[in-house]
Design a protein around this motif. Structure first.
Motif, PDB file in Angstrom:
ATOM      1  N   GLY A  46       0.998  -0.705   0.249  1.00 19.42           N
ATOM      2  CA  GLY A  46       0.019   0.206  -0.188  1.00 19.42           C
ATOM      3  C   GLY A  46       0.684   1.238   0.038  1.00 19.42           C
ATOM      4  O   GLY A  46       0.540   2.047  -1.179  1.00 19.42           O
ATOM      5  N   LEU A  47       1.905   1.271   0.655  1.00 15.97           N
ATOM      6  CA  LEU A  47       3.141   2.655   1.021  1.00 15.97           C
ATOM      7  C   LEU A  47       4.030   2.509  -0.779  1.00 15.97           C
ATOM      8  O   LEU A  47       3.809   3.630  -1.595  1.00 15.97           O
ATOM      9  CB  LEU A  47       3.856   2.076   1.969  1.00 15.97           C
ATOM     10  N   PHE A  48       4.492   1.024  -1.355  1.00 14.63           N
ATOM     11  CA  PHE A  48       4.380   1.787  -2.440  1.00 14.63           C
ATOM     12  C   PHE A  48       3.078   2.309  -3.521  1.00 14.63           C
ATOM     13  O   PHE A  48       3.212   3.000  -4.471  1.00 14.63           O
ATOM     14  CB  PHE A  48       4.563  -0.188  -3.178  1.00 14.63           C
ATOM     15  N   ILE A  49       2.198   1.983  -3.789  1.00 17.58           N
ATOM     16  CA  ILE A  49       1.369   1.971  -4.726  1.00 17.58           C
ATOM     17  C   ILE A  49       1.001   4.204  -3.878  1.00 17.58           C
ATOM     18  O   ILE A  49       0.920   4.412  -4.867  1.00 17.58           O
ATOM     19  CB  ILE A  49      -0.442   1.219  -4.326  1.00 17.58           C
TER      20      ILE A  49
ATOM     21  N   TYR B 292      -3.055  13.337 -12.915  1.00 16.15           N
ATOM     22  CA  TYR B 292      -4.205  12.005 -12.652  1.00 16.15           C
ATOM     23  C   TYR B 292      -3.664  11.227 -14.154  1.00 16.15           C
ATOM     24  O   TYR B 292      -4.977  10.283 -13.631  1.00 16.15           O
ATOM     25  CB  TYR B 292      -4.672  12.808 -13.418  1.00 16.15           C
ATOM     26  N   ALA B 293      -2.735  10.283 -13.938  1.00 21.37           N
ATOM     27  CA  ALA B 293      -2.736   9.377 -14.836  1.00 21.37           C
ATOM     28  C   ALA B 293      -2.287   8.493 -14.109  1.00 21.37           C
ATOM     29  O   ALA B 293      -1.706   6.652 -14.543  1.00 21.37           O
ATOM     30  CB  ALA B 293      -1.729   9.232 -15.908  1.00 21.37           C
ATOM     31  N   TRP B 294      -1.911   7.953 -12.761  1.00 24.99           N
ATOM     32  CA  TRP B 294      -1.767   6.857 -12.323  1.00 24.99           C
ATOM     33  C   TRP B 294      -1.772   6.002 -12.083  1.00 24.99           C
ATOM     34  O   TRP B 294      -1.192   5.191 -11.948  1.00 24.99           O
ATOM     35  CB  TRP B 294      -1.640   7.766 -10.275  1.00 24.99           C
ATOM     36  N   ARG B 295      -3.509   5.745 -12.422  1.00 30.35           N
ATOM     37  CA  ARG B 295      -3.822   4.823 -12.354  1.00 30.35           C
ATOM     38  C   ARG B 295      -3.235   4.021 -13.566  1.00 30.35           C
ATOM     39  O   ARG B 295      -2.613   2.708 -14.082  1.00 30.35           O
ATOM     40  CB  ARG B 295      -5.122   4.365 -12.777  1.00 30.35           C
ATOM     41  N   GLU B 296      -3.857   3.982 -14.971  1.00 31.54           N
ATOM     42  CA  GLU B 296      -2.545   3.666 -16.082  1.00 31.54           C
ATOM     43  C   GLU B 296      -1.540   4.174 -16.318  1.00 31.54           C
ATOM     44  O   GLU B 296      -0.662   3.369 -17.526  1.00 31.54           O
ATOM     45  CB  GLU B 296      -3.951   3.319 -17.194  1.00 31.54           C
TER      46      GLU B 296
ATOM     47  N   LEU C  41       1.236   0.315 -12.536  1.00 26.16           N
ATOM     48  CA  LEU C  41       0.751  -0.913 -11.812  1.00 26.16           C
ATOM     49  C   LEU C  41      -0.207  -1.996 -12.188  1.00 26.16           C
ATOM     50  O   LEU C  41      -0.433  -1.697 -13.159  1.00 26.16           O
ATOM     51  CB  LEU C  41       0.321   0.385 -10.381  1.00 26.16           C
ATOM     52  N   THR C  42      -0.196  -3.394 -11.855  1.00 26.61           N
ATOM     53  CA  THR C  42      -0.868  -4.181 -12.269  1.00 26.61           C
ATOM     54  C   THR C  42      -3.014  -4.072 -11.933  1.00 26.61           C
ATOM     55  O   THR C  42      -3.086  -3.023 -10.909  1.00 26.61           O
ATOM     56  CB  THR C  42      -0.622  -5.451 -11.471  1.00 26.61           C
ATOM     57  N   ASP C  43      -3.142  -4.484 -12.985  1.00 27.64           N
ATOM     58  CA  ASP C  43      -4.595  -4.871 -12.580  1.00 27.64           C
ATOM     59  C   ASP C  43      -4.677  -5.113 -11.044  1.00 27.64           C
ATOM     60  O   ASP C  43      -5.637  -4.349 -10.194  1.00 27.64           O
ATOM     61  CB  ASP C  43      -5.710  -5.335 -12.988  1.00 27.64           C
ATOM     62  N   GLN C  44      -3.953  -5.921 -10.490  1.00 26.70           N
ATOM     63  CA  GLN C  44      -3.891  -6.458  -8.639  1.00 26.70           C
ATOM     64  C   GLN C  44      -3.725  -5.763  -7.991  1.00 26.70           C
ATOM     65  O   GLN C  44      -4.395  -5.516  -6.730  1.00 26.70           O
ATOM     66  CB  GLN C  44      -3.039  -8.064  -8.795  1.00 26.70           C
ATOM     67  N   ALA C  45      -2.501  -4.685  -7.873  1.00 30.24           N
ATOM     68  CA  ALA C  45      -2.307  -3.373  -7.634  1.00 30.24           C
ATOM     69  C   ALA C  45      -3.569  -2.442  -7.213  1.00 30.24           C
ATOM     70  O   ALA C  45      -3.922  -2.090  -6.169  1.00 30.24           O
ATOM     71  CB  ALA C  45      -0.866  -3.015  -8.220  1.00 30.24           C
TER      72      ALA C  45
ATOM     73  N   ASN D  32       8.300  -8.823  -6.771  1.00 31.07           N
ATOM     74  CA  ASN D  32       7.622  -7.624  -7.255  1.00 31.07           C
ATOM     75  C   ASN D  32       6.487  -8.118  -8.398  1.00 31.07           C
ATOM     76  O   ASN D  32       6.286  -6.656  -8.267  1.00 31.07           O
ATOM     77  CB  ASN D  32       7.638  -7.220  -6.559  1.00 31.07           C
ATOM     78  N   PRO D  33       5.948  -9.525  -8.760  1.00 25.15           N
ATOM     79  CA  PRO D  33       4.779  -9.371  -9.675  1.00 25.15           C
ATOM     80  C   PRO D  33       3.381  -8.519  -9.524  1.00 25.15           C
ATOM     81  O   PRO D  33       2.721  -8.282 -10.319  1.00 25.15           O
ATOM     82  CB  PRO D  33       4.857 -10.699 -10.251  1.00 25.15           C
ATOM     83  N   ALA D  34       3.218  -8.497  -8.078  1.00 24.99           N
ATOM     84  CA  ALA D  34       1.480  -8.160  -8.174  1.00 24.99           C
ATOM     85  C   ALA D  34       1.441  -7.252  -8.294  1.00 24.99           C
ATOM     86  O   ALA D  34       0.585  -6.261  -7.869  1.00 24.99           O
ATOM     87  CB  ALA D  34       1.442  -8.839  -6.943  1.00 24.99           C
ATOM     88  N   VAL D  35       2.844  -6.071  -8.011  1.00 23.68           N
ATOM     89  CA  VAL D  35       2.573  -4.464  -8.108  1.00 23.68           C
ATOM     90  C   VAL D  35       2.975  -3.822  -9.433  1.00 23.68           C
ATOM     91  O   VAL D  35       1.881  -2.827  -9.521  1.00 23.68           O
ATOM     92  CB  VAL D  35       3.567  -4.208  -6.851  1.00 23.68           C
ATOM     93  N   LEU D  36       3.772  -4.842 -10.351  1.00 28.88           N
ATOM     94  CA  LEU D  36       4.333  -4.024 -10.912  1.00 28.88           C
ATOM     95  C   LEU D  36       4.439  -4.870 -12.847  1.00 28.88           C
ATOM     96  O   LEU D  36       4.748  -5.829 -12.016  1.00 28.88           O
ATOM     97  CB  LEU D  36       6.139  -3.149 -11.398  1.00 28.88           C
ATOM     98  N   ARG D  37       3.773  -4.457 -13.492  1.00 28.59           N
ATOM     99  CA  ARG D  37       4.319  -4.800 -14.642  1.00 28.59           C
ATOM    100  C   ARG D  37       5.028  -3.954 -15.895  1.00 28.59           C
ATOM    101  O   ARG D  37       4.488  -2.735 -15.800  1.00 28.59           O
ATOM    102  CB  ARG D  37       2.328  -4.723 -15.628  1.00 28.59           C
TER     103      ARG D  37
END
Length: 439
Positions: free
Chosen positions: A16-19, A34-38, A111-115, A88-93
């Motif tokens: 959560g801290l990294f995200i 505001y583009a942080w999600r994609e 960020l991955t969809d999982q993150a 760290n595959p669950a957080v970064l693609r």
């Protein structure tokens, strides 16, 4: 789930801290806030020291973000490499992206969809807490193994109010306490403009009381009330551990677990991650404070200094109770820049034996580093400096609480508390005012 940094001896932080840091980095360093999600961020995975990455304008990169997540001793090491990616595959693609630093496409990440699903599952309170912790990494002293300045983007601010002449200039023959009292008077009359990212926040204030009410950390939305609310449970747990030591009791297994967890949360709150956070090291710092051991070899830097100041404020009152503040770059800049001016105006050309062990803690950002006329020593990672600063602040606290004006009335307003009440001034209150003054 944790983010693991293999090149920092497998140091871990909550995902959560990294995200949250990812979101903060987009807001602070990206053209599209505001583009942080994609959005995509360049890796810039390089083995050069952190200060060189910053000089090369690589602030907006996974490498710089990652280096500020790890303790200071690892910040000149490359953090983003194949092992980091594997862990760290669950957080970064990892993807290709463009960057302003060079033409064409470079390696990047998103960020991955999982993150994103994990972030969305958090409550807004949890998200805000992580965002504050991430912001604190930027606002705190950026310590590295190098003595080169590490400047993200928040530097070059002129000192607002520097043309306000001090109301009192002691004579050259006056003792140190007279200069400390003059410093307190000067801060009280000097208008203070809170600043954030080189911009003014709200209206200018004056007086110790209003300066404290204007305090925020690590960003304006987290004001004095919110800061106090977040710090309170940490201070409570520190107090439990200190009480056991003052009673001469040994820590149980649960106490040792509490010590490590509390210290880590204190460091995260302050934006100062540390290595070797063991119960032995935490206890050594606490014993150093309790025993007033200025020759201690216990851990000491801006992070451990913050913990030490919390220990001091939670010691049981006694004639020998320690007075300490976190002697970081901001507090030292505030005190020394004002003392330097007062001493020079009094006609003093060299320090000699004045203010022994009071010295400069390096830091870059806002108005720091400041220029001084006198030759002040370095106080970085120094327990003697911590205790000397504590004695100086003790004089400030006493003056704030006992000084009267010509009518015999209190010269200074009482210290405001987060709940709306007031109380006598404490070292913690003074620390927050100096911290803001030293921006």
């Amino acid at each position: 789930m944790q983010m693991t940094f293999s090149n920092a001896e497998n140091y871990q932080i909550p995902r959560g801290l990294f995200i949250a840091a990812w979101k903060v980095w987009f807001k602070r360093f990206s053209d599209d806030h505001y583009a942080w999600r994609e959005g995509k961020m360049p890796l810039h995975n390089s083995a050069v020291p952190l200060h060189q990455l910053l000089n090369e304008r690589c602030q907006f990169s996974v490498e710089v973000l990652s280096r500020l997540m790890v303790p200071w001793s690892f910040r000149d090491r490359q953090q983003v490499d194949p092992e980091f990616i594997r862990l760290n595959p669950a957080v970064l693609r990892f993807v290709e992206c463009k960057t302003d630093v060079c033409d064409g496409f470079v390696e990047g990440a998103r960020l991955t969809d999982q993150a994103l699903d994990y972030w969305d599952s958090l409550t807004f309170n949890e998200q805000d807490l992580y965002l504050n912790f991430a912001e604190a990494r930027i606002q705190a002293d950026i310590e590295t193994p190098s003595d080169q300045p590490c400047i993200l983007d928040d530097a070059g601010v002129e000192i607002i109010g520097e043309d306000i002449y001090p109301p009192t200039i002691p004579s050259a023959e006056s003792n140190d306490d007279a200069f400390i009292r003059a410093l307190v008077d000067w801060i009280d009359e000097d208008p203070h403009q809170p600043m954030y990212q080189r911009k003014a926040v709200g209206e200018a204030v004056s007086g110790w009381h209003d300066r404290l009410l204007a305090y925020f950390w690590p960003k304006p939305r987290t004001g004095y009330l919110e800061y106090s609310f977040t710090e309170s449970p940490l201070a409570y747990r520190v107090g439990l551990l200190v009480e056991l030591l003052q009673q001469g009791k040994e820590w149980s297994f649960d106490d040792k677990v509490l010590a490590v967890k509390t210290a880590r949360e204190v460091f995260m709150f302050a934006g100062l991650p540390q290595r070797q956070v063991t119960w032995e090291n935490v206890q050594a710092v606490m014993r150093t404070v309790i025993e007033l051991d200025s020759e201690s070899t216990a851990k000491m830097n801006s992070g451990w200094s913050y913990l030490a100041s919390m220990v001091a404020s939670n010691c049981q009152p006694s004639p020998n109770s320690p007075t300490l503040i976190s002697w970081n770059s901001r507090c030292s800049a505030s005190v020394i820049s004002r003392l330097d001016f007062l001493l020079v105006e009094a006609g003093i050309e060299t320090l000699h034996d004045r203010f022994p062990n009071i010295g400069i803690v390096p830091g870059w950002g806002g108005t720091r580093p400041r220029e001084y006329t006198l030759d002040w020593p370095s106080a970085y990672r120094s327990w003697p400096a911590m205790f000397a600063a504590g004695r100086l602040v003790e004089t400030m606290v006493n003056y704030l609480n006992t000084a009267v004006d010509s009518d015999g009335k209190p010269k200074f307003a009482s210290m405001p508390l987060a709940g709306g009440q007031t109380a006598p001034w404490t070292a913690r209150g003074v620390q927050l005012v100096l911290f803001s003054d030293g921006y």
